[in-house]
Design a protein around this motif. Structure first.
Motif, PDB file in Angstrom:
ATOM      1  N   PHE A  33      -8.888   4.481  39.608  1.00 39.49           N
ATOM      2  CA  PHE A  33      -9.702   5.693  39.701  1.00 39.49           C
ATOM      3  C   PHE A  33     -10.789   5.696  38.632  1.00 39.49           C
ATOM      4  N   ILE A  34     -10.417   5.383  37.386  1.00 40.08           N
ATOM      5  CA  ILE A  34     -11.393   5.366  36.288  1.00 40.08           C
ATOM      6  C   ILE A  34     -12.421   4.270  36.522  1.00 40.08           C
ATOM      7  N   SER A  35     -11.973   3.120  37.011  1.00 32.41           N
ATOM      8  CA  SER A  35     -12.895   2.022  37.299  1.00 32.41           C
ATOM      9  C   SER A  35     -13.905   2.440  38.361  1.00 32.41           C
ATOM     10  N   THR A  39     -18.032   2.963  37.785  1.00 35.10           N
ATOM     11  CA  THR A  39     -18.988   2.147  38.525  1.00 35.10           C
ATOM     12  C   THR A  39     -19.862   2.970  39.452  1.00 35.10           C
ATOM     13  N   THR A  40     -19.426   4.166  39.814  1.00 38.96           N
ATOM     14  CA  THR A  40     -20.224   4.966  40.744  1.00 38.96           C
ATOM     15  C   THR A  40     -21.019   6.062  40.064  1.00 38.96           C
ATOM     16  N   VAL A  41     -20.762   6.331  38.798  1.00 40.85           N
ATOM     17  CA  VAL A  41     -21.506   7.373  38.101  1.00 40.85           C
ATOM     18  C   VAL A  41     -22.915   6.870  37.821  1.00 40.85           C
TER      19      VAL A  41
END
Length: 100
Positions: A33-35, A39-41
């Motif tokens: 989830f954090i990954s 990567t999408t922010v």
């Protein structure tokens, strides 16, 4: 008289609790989830190459300063932690020199 609108029926399966959700979906971990979040922010707008280089240089300079200050802080803490033993050994050494 105005016509009443019919309520729309939508599928909110993602809002269901995990035990009610579709069990065929993989169970994601917090690391994944954090990954995905990192990567999408998207922060800011599109940067030119020069702007990206300047931002990278500022980040690099900031990290260097942070690591140097942490190292200096650890060195001072280690010195202060060992200073009573060092001062005692120094005083014993001076007393042995005087007694000779």
């Amino acid at each position: 008289m105005a016509k009443r609108k019919k309520p729309r029926i939508t599928n909110h399966s993602e809002l269901l609790s995990p035990h009610r959700a579709n069990l065929s979906q993989p169970n994601y971990s917090i690391v994944r989830f954090i990954s995905n979040l990192l990567t999408t922010v998207n922060i800011g707008e599109n940067m030119s190459e020069t702007g990206a280089d300047k931002a990278g240089l500022e980040i690099s300079t900031g990290l260097k300063f942070f690591f140097k200050s942490c190292g200096i802080g650890v060195a001072i803490a280690f010195f202060l932690w060992l200073s009573p033993d060092f001062l005692k050994a120094l005083s014993d050494f001076i007393l042995t020199l005087k007694s000779n």
